[in-house]
Structure formats: C-alpha cells, structure tokens
Design an enzyme around this catalytic site. Sequence first.
Site, PDB file in Angstrom:
ATOM      1  N   SER A  82       1.286   1.186 -10.120  1.00 45.34           N
ATOM      2  CA  SER A  82       1.417  -0.126  -8.690  1.00 45.34           C
ATOM      3  C   SER A  82      -0.346   0.047  -7.918  1.00 45.34           C
ATOM      4  O   SER A  82      -0.927  -1.118  -7.592  1.00 45.34           O
ATOM      5  CB  SER A  82       2.488   0.125  -7.530  1.00 45.34           C
ATOM      6  OG  SER A  82       2.099   1.296  -6.931  1.00 45.34           O
ATOM      7  N   THR A 140       3.083   4.479  -7.297  1.00 44.14           N
ATOM      8  CA  THR A 140       2.295   5.776  -7.610  1.00 44.14           C
ATOM      9  C   THR A 140       1.267   5.038  -8.286  1.00 44.14           C
ATOM     10  O   THR A 140       0.875   4.111  -8.442  1.00 44.14           O
ATOM     11  CB  THR A 140       3.388   6.272  -9.024  1.00 44.14           C
ATOM     12  OG1 THR A 140       4.872   6.562  -8.686  1.00 44.14           O
ATOM     13  CG2 THR A 140       2.372   6.864 -10.152  1.00 44.14           C
ATOM     14  N   GLY A 177       0.827  12.815 -15.523  1.00 44.86           N
ATOM     15  CA  GLY A 177       0.900  12.220 -14.403  1.00 44.86           C
ATOM     16  C   GLY A 177       1.854  11.738 -14.755  1.00 44.86           C
ATOM     17  O   GLY A 177       1.642  11.048 -15.257  1.00 44.86           O
ATOM     18  N   CYS A 180      -2.676  -1.117  -1.762  1.00 43.14           N
ATOM     19  CA  CYS A 180      -1.700  -1.160  -2.114  1.00 43.14           C
ATOM     20  C   CYS A 180      -0.620  -0.288  -1.184  1.00 43.14           C
ATOM     21  O   CYS A 180      -0.311   0.445  -1.310  1.00 43.14           O
ATOM     22  CB  CYS A 180      -1.562  -0.167  -3.938  1.00 43.14           C
ATOM     23  SG  CYS A 180       0.119   0.151  -4.088  1.00 43.14           S
ATOM     24  N   LYS A 198       3.886  13.700  -8.232  1.00 40.94           N
ATOM     25  CA  LYS A 198       4.275  13.303  -9.571  1.00 40.94           C
ATOM     26  C   LYS A 198       3.391  14.080 -10.664  1.00 40.94           C
ATOM     27  O   LYS A 198       3.035  13.213 -11.980  1.00 40.94           O
ATOM     28  CB  LYS A 198       3.927  11.990  -9.290  1.00 40.94           C
ATOM     29  CG  LYS A 198       4.868  10.870  -8.372  1.00 40.94           C
ATOM     30  CD  LYS A 198       4.003   9.893  -7.624  1.00 40.94           C
ATOM     31  CE  LYS A 198       4.678   9.091  -6.625  1.00 40.94           C
ATOM     32  NZ  LYS A 198       3.580   7.972  -6.204  1.00 40.94           N
TER      33      LYS A 198
END
Length: 184
Positions: A135, A12, A56, A169, A44
């Site tokens: 993240s 996410t 979200g 990421c 999401k």
Amino acid sequence: MDHSADTVWHGTTILCLRKASQVVVAGDGQVTLGQTVVKSNARKLRRLAGGSVIAGFAGATADAITLFERLEGKLEQYSGQLSRACVELAKDWRTDRYLRRLEAMMAVADKEVSLVLTGTGDVLEPEAGVMGIGSGGNYALAAARALVDTEMAAEAIVRRSLDIAADICVYTNRNVTVETLESA
C-alpha cells in the site's frame, strides 16, 4: 471490530534497493483490518535458501507464508537460481487452482537480481535497481528513486524512503525491519 466479508486487510510497504555493493530490503510492521491497526510489529521479510535470498510480501499473511514455502521449494529444486525458481513459481501460481486464489505480491532479491512476483504470472525486474510493493510501496519507491543518486548509503535511503511513505500512507508505520546482502 467488523469482520464482514467487505472488511479488507491493508498494510505493508516493502522496498528493495540495489546500490554500490549492497542489496537492502525493508518492510514496515503495520497490519490493519478495516480502520483498526491489529499489529504494529509484523515481520514481512524472510530469508530463504540458507540466507542468500531475501523475500518480502504484501497481502494476506497466510497466502504469503504459502508462497514463501513454495519459493523455498523451487529454490531447492533449481539449486538456488532465483530467476528460474521465480518463473516456475509464477507458472504454478497462475495455473494451480489453489494458488490462483492467493492474494499477495512478493519482492525477492539475491546478490544478482531483484524481482517482483504477482499472481497474474508476472516476474518483473525493476528499473534502476529499486522496487516497492504494498500500500505504501509507490511512495517509498518514489522517495528511493529521488535519493538513489545521492551520497546516502543504501540502508539510509531505504530507511528514509519508508519514513516518507509512513508520512503519506496510513497503512504504513515506522516499525521497520531491514535485511541486507552484499551483492556481487
């Protein structure tokens, strides 16, 4: 796949940006379990309150769905007043025995305000109209802050920022969902 208690769900990146007369919220689609991508096109983001609020989530999906439902109820109870509904949800989230165990964060926005909600009772309004969670949230946030004062449109900034987060990421992908509101 290892489904032990030590296996952690990751994934996410949610980013919200206010620029000019627009509020843009976007999220990537990746969900991972340990070292495995289990879904690449998760949605999401949700529209709440008849479409006037975009929310979200980052965290456990079932927990986030529970929080979406609770926030929707609070928005109905408080006539669409997002700030009031979020404060009341945060109170419940912190004090309710069941809700306290939920592991998620939420980024919510309407035409007037953007807020981050956490299970510790935080209801935070971001500086400069930009917020990121998840993240890859800090990577996307940094990119958006760097781009917000440029001539780029709000949606272009959000898309580029999520693309930058995906470069950094491993829990963020380029399958992006974008929702937009025209602000007041």
